[in-house]
Design an enzyme around this catalytic site. Structure first.
Site, PDB file in Angstrom:
ATOM      1  N   ASP A  12      36.115  29.333 -38.046  1.00 36.61           N
ATOM      2  CA  ASP A  12      34.681  29.475 -37.787  1.00 36.61           C
ATOM      3  C   ASP A  12      33.939  28.160 -38.058  1.00 36.61           C
ATOM      4  O   ASP A  12      34.373  27.360 -38.886  1.00 36.61           O
ATOM      5  CB  ASP A  12      34.117  30.593 -38.678  1.00 36.61           C
ATOM      6  CG  ASP A  12      32.769  31.084 -38.189  1.00 36.61           C
ATOM      7  OD1 ASP A  12      32.471  30.926 -36.985  1.00 36.61           O
ATOM      8  OD2 ASP A  12      31.996  31.620 -39.007  1.00 36.61           O
ATOM      9  N   GLY A  13      32.847  27.972 -37.336  1.00 37.56           N
ATOM     10  CA  GLY A  13      31.984  26.817 -37.605  1.00 37.56           C
ATOM     11  C   GLY A  13      31.960  25.760 -36.512  1.00 37.56           C
ATOM     12  O   GLY A  13      31.326  24.716 -36.682  1.00 37.56           O
ATOM     13  N   ASN A  14      32.612  26.036 -35.386  1.00 36.88           N
ATOM     14  CA  ASN A  14      32.638  25.036 -34.300  1.00 36.88           C
ATOM     15  C   ASN A  14      31.241  24.721 -33.776  1.00 36.88           C
ATOM     16  O   ASN A  14      30.887  23.564 -33.560  1.00 36.88           O
ATOM     17  CB  ASN A  14      33.461  25.556 -33.110  1.00 36.88           C
ATOM     18  CG  ASN A  14      34.934  25.640 -33.424  1.00 36.88           C
ATOM     19  OD1 ASN A  14      35.377  25.130 -34.441  1.00 36.88           O
ATOM     20  ND2 ASN A  14      35.692  26.290 -32.551  1.00 36.88           N
ATOM     21  N   ARG A  25      27.135  23.306 -28.455  1.00 35.23           N
ATOM     22  CA  ARG A  25      28.098  24.089 -29.240  1.00 35.23           C
ATOM     23  C   ARG A  25      29.531  23.921 -28.731  1.00 35.23           C
ATOM     24  O   ARG A  25      30.484  23.835 -29.516  1.00 35.23           O
ATOM     25  CB  ARG A  25      27.726  25.581 -29.175  1.00 35.23           C
ATOM     26  CG  ARG A  25      26.466  25.955 -29.933  1.00 35.23           C
ATOM     27  CD  ARG A  25      26.182  27.446 -29.762  1.00 35.23           C
ATOM     28  NE  ARG A  25      27.366  28.241 -30.020  1.00 35.23           N
ATOM     29  CZ  ARG A  25      27.764  28.611 -31.239  1.00 35.23           C
ATOM     30  NH1 ARG A  25      27.054  28.292 -32.298  1.00 35.23           N
ATOM     31  NH2 ARG A  25      28.865  29.309 -31.382  1.00 35.23           N
ATOM     32  N   HIS A  29      34.014  23.438 -29.984  1.00 40.11           N
ATOM     33  CA  HIS A  29      35.236  24.160 -29.581  1.00 40.11           C
ATOM     34  C   HIS A  29      36.305  23.167 -29.125  1.00 40.11           C
ATOM     35  O   HIS A  29      37.487  23.330 -29.409  1.00 40.11           O
ATOM     36  CB  HIS A  29      34.945  25.157 -28.458  1.00 40.11           C
ATOM     37  CG  HIS A  29      33.965  26.239 -28.851  1.00 40.11           C
ATOM     38  ND1 HIS A  29      34.047  26.905 -30.044  1.00 40.11           N
ATOM     39  CD2 HIS A  29      32.893  26.777 -28.195  1.00 40.11           C
ATOM     40  CE1 HIS A  29      33.059  27.803 -30.118  1.00 40.11           C
ATOM     41  NE2 HIS A  29      32.341  27.739 -29.008  1.00 40.11           N
ATOM     42  N   THR A  58      36.326  40.769 -30.131  1.00 38.03           N
ATOM     43  CA  THR A  58      35.774  41.746 -29.176  1.00 38.03           C
ATOM     44  C   THR A  58      34.247  41.667 -29.148  1.00 38.03           C
ATOM     45  O   THR A  58      33.614  42.161 -28.224  1.00 38.03           O
ATOM     46  CB  THR A  58      36.204  43.189 -29.545  1.00 38.03           C
ATOM     47  OG1 THR A  58      36.011  43.389 -30.956  1.00 38.03           O
ATOM     48  CG2 THR A  58      37.653  43.457 -29.198  1.00 38.03           C
ATOM     49  N   ARG A  63      28.005  36.459 -26.576  1.00 40.37           N
ATOM     50  CA  ARG A  63      27.478  35.085 -26.502  1.00 40.37           C
ATOM     51  C   ARG A  63      27.016  34.750 -25.080  1.00 40.37           C
ATOM     52  O   ARG A  63      27.410  35.422 -24.130  1.00 40.37           O
ATOM     53  CB  ARG A  63      28.562  34.110 -26.950  1.00 40.37           C
ATOM     54  CG  ARG A  63      28.912  34.330 -28.410  1.00 40.37           C
ATOM     55  CD  ARG A  63      29.877  33.328 -28.916  1.00 40.37           C
ATOM     56  NE  ARG A  63      30.118  33.579 -30.320  1.00 40.37           N
ATOM     57  CZ  ARG A  63      30.571  32.692 -31.188  1.00 40.37           C
ATOM     58  NH1 ARG A  63      30.863  31.472 -30.776  1.00 40.37           N
ATOM     59  NH2 ARG A  63      30.750  33.010 -32.447  1.00 40.37           N
ATOM     60  N   LEU A 123      58.215  29.039 -36.141  1.00 41.14           N
ATOM     61  CA  LEU A 123      56.923  29.646 -36.511  1.00 41.14           C
ATOM     62  C   LEU A 123      56.506  30.619 -35.407  1.00 41.14           C
ATOM     63  O   LEU A 123      56.721  30.351 -34.226  1.00 41.14           O
ATOM     64  CB  LEU A 123      55.843  28.544 -36.607  1.00 41.14           C
ATOM     65  CG  LEU A 123      54.404  29.020 -36.838  1.00 41.14           C
ATOM     66  CD1 LEU A 123      54.187  29.410 -38.302  1.00 41.14           C
ATOM     67  CD2 LEU A 123      53.380  27.936 -36.463  1.00 41.14           C
ATOM     68  N   ARG A 184      32.906  36.884 -44.795  1.00 38.11           N
ATOM     69  CA  ARG A 184      33.101  38.214 -44.200  1.00 38.11           C
ATOM     70  C   ARG A 184      34.332  38.169 -43.316  1.00 38.11           C
ATOM     71  O   ARG A 184      34.840  37.097 -42.983  1.00 38.11           O
ATOM     72  CB  ARG A 184      31.867  38.642 -43.406  1.00 38.11           C
ATOM     73  CG  ARG A 184      31.427  37.645 -42.348  1.00 38.11           C
ATOM     74  CD  ARG A 184      30.231  38.176 -41.546  1.00 38.11           C
ATOM     75  NE  ARG A 184      29.666  37.154 -40.676  1.00 38.11           N
ATOM     76  CZ  ARG A 184      28.538  36.482 -40.921  1.00 38.11           C
ATOM     77  NH1 ARG A 184      27.830  36.741 -41.993  1.00 38.11           N
ATOM     78  NH2 ARG A 184      28.105  35.570 -40.062  1.00 38.11           N
TER      79      ARG A 184
HETATM   80  C1  IPE Z   1      34.652  35.286 -35.966  1.00 44.69           C
HETATM   81  O1  IPE Z   1      33.625  34.354 -35.932  1.00 44.69           O
HETATM   82  C2  IPE Z   1      35.411  35.263 -34.681  1.00 44.69           C
HETATM   83  C3  IPE Z   1      36.240  34.094 -34.454  1.00 44.69           C
HETATM   84  C4  IPE Z   1      36.405  33.091 -35.293  1.00 44.69           C
HETATM   85  C5  IPE Z   1      36.972  34.092 -33.210  1.00 44.69           C
HETATM   86  P1  IPE Z   1      32.152  34.743 -35.466  1.00 44.69           P
HETATM   87  O2  IPE Z   1      31.361  33.505 -35.537  1.00 44.69           O
HETATM   88  O3  IPE Z   1      32.198  35.447 -34.161  1.00 44.69           O
HETATM   89  O4  IPE Z   1      31.722  35.794 -36.595  1.00 44.69           O
HETATM   90  P2  IPE Z   1      30.291  36.241 -37.069  1.00 44.69           P
HETATM   91  O5  IPE Z   1      29.500  36.610 -35.847  1.00 44.69           O
HETATM   92  O6  IPE Z   1      29.679  35.093 -37.794  1.00 44.69           O
HETATM   93  O7  IPE Z   1      30.543  37.400 -37.992  1.00 44.69           O
HETATM   94  C1  IPE Z   2      34.284  29.923 -34.117  1.00 44.81           C
HETATM   95  O1  IPE Z   2      33.208  29.057 -34.180  1.00 44.81           O
HETATM   96  C2  IPE Z   2      34.954  29.942 -32.780  1.00 44.81           C
HETATM   97  C3  IPE Z   2      34.719  31.169 -31.994  1.00 44.81           C
HETATM   98  C4  IPE Z   2      34.108  32.232 -32.407  1.00 44.81           C
HETATM   99  C5  IPE Z   2      35.234  31.159 -30.634  1.00 44.81           C
HETATM  100  P1  IPE Z   2      31.760  29.556 -33.785  1.00 44.81           P
HETATM  101  O2  IPE Z   2      31.566  29.392 -32.320  1.00 44.81           O
HETATM  102  O3  IPE Z   2      31.502  30.940 -34.281  1.00 44.81           O
HETATM  103  O4  IPE Z   2      30.863  28.517 -34.564  1.00 44.81           O
HETATM  104  P2  IPE Z   2      29.579  28.833 -35.445  1.00 44.81           P
HETATM  105  O5  IPE Z   2      30.000  29.843 -36.459  1.00 44.81           O
HETATM  106  O6  IPE Z   2      28.540  29.369 -34.517  1.00 44.81           O
HETATM  107  O7  IPE Z   2      29.214  27.524 -36.042  1.00 44.81           O
HETATM  108 MG    MG Z   3      30.801  31.680 -36.049  1.00 50.17          MG
END
Ligand code: IPE
Ligand code: IPE
Ligand code: MG
Length: 230
Positions: A12-14, A25, A29, A58, A63, A123, A184
């Protein structure tokens, strides 16, 4: 180092990583894919049996269309390009999630890479694609609805569901890492993480790397897992 059987990561966090640099954004990715390659290759060479990565949930269909389309295209390109990495490092690729909704070319690509890497043994890289734990458990129940009616013991039903999950051939998660600072599970591997050790890091996924992973795994080995016993 001992062998870590099942490591799962919520990458998470991309988006925030890119936005903090004044970029779109999707730029996050793109960089995130390089981290996937680095971490996967390290795991193949360093005693991890199964690495499960949360790539698309899911709920991620909510988005903007531009981002969803970008992620789908990126996934197809990733699989095209990564076959070489898989073969070179003896990595088996496997997808979990409800794949039915994907376009035919993407589905075919997923099946092709699964097939071509099926005998690799260093792996298991498991990608969670259109994955949601509630969806996975519900599909497992649907597959067995007749059999379940004949069972009276909850433990038998547990076993049956477990053997029908997408992850049926892999063991429960030992260590779950979430990058990006949120604490979470976001519908990831709820069944398989029943006794997982959880680790949350504020590092955004594009900034994550092998040295932080090594430190987290070291920390994992200092934990005392009791599984309800003493
Ligand atoms: C969880 O991240 C899903 C993936 C990393 C693929 P999200 O960014 O979708 O989760 P929420 O919305 O912050 O809970
Ligand atoms: C996780 O990064 C990758 C995917 C859910 C595909 P996010 O796209 O959720 O990045 P943030 O959390 O919005 O920074
Ligand atoms: Mg996210």
């Amino acid at each position: 180092m001992q062998k870590l059987k099942h490591l799962a990561i919520i990458m998470d966090g991309n988006g925030r990583w890119a936005q903090s640099r004044g970029e779109k954004r999707v730029e996050g990715h793109k960089v995130g894919v390089n981290v996937v390659r680095e971490i996967t290759t390290w795991c193949a060479q360093n005693a991890v049996t199964t690495l499960t990565l949360y790539a698309f949930s899911t709920e991620n269909w909510k988005r903007p269309k531009y981002e969803v389309d970008f992620l789908m295209k990126m996934l197809k390109n990733y699989l095209d390009r990564e076959l070489e990495t898989y073969q070179k490092n003896n990595i088996r690729f496997f997808a979990i999630g409800d794949l039915d909704v994907f376009s035919s070319p993407l589905k075919e690509k997923i099946l092709e890479v699964q097939e071509k890497t099926s005998s690799n043994t260093a792996l298991n890289q498991v990608l969670a694609l259109n994955y949601g734990a509630r969806n996975e458990i519900s599909r497992a129940i649907l597959k067995n609805k007749q059999k379940i009616l004949e069972l009276n013991q909850s433990l038998e039903i547990e076993r049956l569901i477990e053997s029908s999950l997408d992850t049926q051939e892999f063991s429960d998660v030992d260590l779950l890492i979430r990058t990006g600072g949120e604490q979470r599970l976001s519908n990831f591997l709820l069944w398989q993480c029943s006794y997982a050790e959880l680790f949350f890091t504020p590092t955004l996924w594009p900034d994550f790397g092998v040295s932080e992973l090594e430190a987290i795994i070291q920390d994992f080995y200092t934990r005392h897992r009791r599984f309800g016993g003493l």
